[in-house]
Design a protein around this motif. Sequence first.
Motif, mmCIF file in Angstrom:
data_model
loop_
_atom_site.group_PDB
_atom_site.id
_atom_site.type_symbol
_atom_site.label_atom_id
_atom_site.label_comp_id
_atom_site.label_asym_id
_atom_site.label_seq_id
_atom_site.Cartn_x
_atom_site.Cartn_y
_atom_site.Cartn_z
ATOM 1 N N ASP A 73 0.773 -1.339 0.112
ATOM 2 C CA ASP A 73 0.069 -0.107 -0.094
ATOM 3 C C ASP A 73 0.796 1.231 0.050
ATOM 4 O OD1 ASP A 73 -2.200 -1.486 0.102
ATOM 5 O OD2 ASP A 73 -2.370 -1.746 2.366
ATOM 6 N N ASN A 74 2.035 1.185 0.444
ATOM 7 C CA ASN A 74 3.061 2.226 0.128
ATOM 8 C C ASN A 74 3.557 2.416 -1.031
ATOM 9 O OD1 ASN A 74 4.949 4.400 0.867
ATOM 10 N ND2 ASN A 74 5.470 3.431 2.977
ATOM 11 N N ARG A 75 2.769 3.196 -1.987
ATOM 12 C CA ARG A 75 3.351 3.468 -3.210
ATOM 13 C C ARG A 75 4.642 4.138 -3.422
ATOM 14 N NH1 ARG A 75 4.213 0.655 -7.257
ATOM 15 N NH2 ARG A 75 4.626 1.913 -8.997
ATOM 16 N N THR A 76 4.962 5.203 -2.446
ATOM 17 C CA THR A 76 5.799 5.977 -2.351
ATOM 18 C C THR A 76 7.169 5.303 -2.128
ATOM 19 O OG1 THR A 76 4.591 7.893 -1.700
ATOM 20 C CG2 THR A 76 7.040 8.065 -1.470
ATOM 21 N N ALA A 77 7.285 4.223 -1.346
ATOM 22 C CA ALA A 77 8.136 3.376 -0.836
ATOM 23 C C ALA A 77 8.620 2.455 -2.016
ATOM 24 C CB ALA A 77 7.922 2.619 0.380
ATOM 25 N N HIS A 78 7.506 2.088 -2.765
ATOM 26 C CA HIS A 78 7.710 1.205 -4.000
ATOM 27 C C HIS A 78 8.496 2.202 -5.208
ATOM 28 C CE1 HIS A 78 6.453 -2.876 -3.010
ATOM 29 N NE2 HIS A 78 5.596 -2.432 -2.191
ATOM 30 N N LEU A 79 7.976 3.441 -5.105
ATOM 31 C CA LEU A 79 8.638 4.145 -6.231
ATOM 32 C C LEU A 79 10.151 4.329 -5.963
ATOM 33 C CD1 LEU A 79 5.618 6.506 -7.001
ATOM 34 C CD2 LEU A 79 6.489 4.609 -8.617
#
Length: 174
Positions: A138-144
Motif C-alpha cells: 500500500d506504500n506506493r511512495t516506498a515502492h517508487l
Amino acid sequence: MRMQLLALLADGPAHGYELKQDLEQLLGVAYPQPNVGQIYVTLGRLEKSGLIEGEEVAQSSRPNKKIYRLTTAGRDELRTWFEETADEPRVRDEFFMKLALAPRTGLADQITLINRQRREYLRTMRTLSKLAATENRDNRTAHLLIEGAILHLQADLDWLERCQEELEGLEGPR
C-alpha cells in the motif's frame, strides 16, 4: 533533511518524533531511517532561521514536548524548493574519480575497480529487490523509491560495462 521536515510541517504542526515516524512511514524501509537526534538538531536550525516556530506543550505524565509549525517564510522556502529542478549530474561521482585517477597512481587497476563496484551494485540491487518484496504494497511512495533506486543501479551497471569495454579496447586483449 531541512526540506523534508518543512514539507511534513506544511501538512500541520508536529513534534520531532512524529516527524521521524512520518518520514519512516512515507519512505519505507528502503530509505535510510532518520536519526531522531538529527531531526531535532535540524528543527532547531530551522527555528533559528525563522522557517518554523516551536511552542512548548506541557504534558502531565511526561516531559514537555515542543510542537513545530511552518512560518510564512518556511512556506515560501518550501514553495521555492518545489519550483527548482534537481541539478545533480553525476559528473562528480566518487567511483569515476577513482577510475580516472587509478592509472596515475599505480595503486589500483581500473578493471579490478570496475569489477568490485559491479559486485557492490549487484549486492545492493539484491537487497533492494528483497525490500521491494517485503515492503507494504500500500506504500506506493516506498515502492517508487525502491524502483527508482533499482533503475539507477541498472543504469550504473550498464555504464560500468561500457567503461570496461572502452578500457579493454584501449589496452588490447587481456
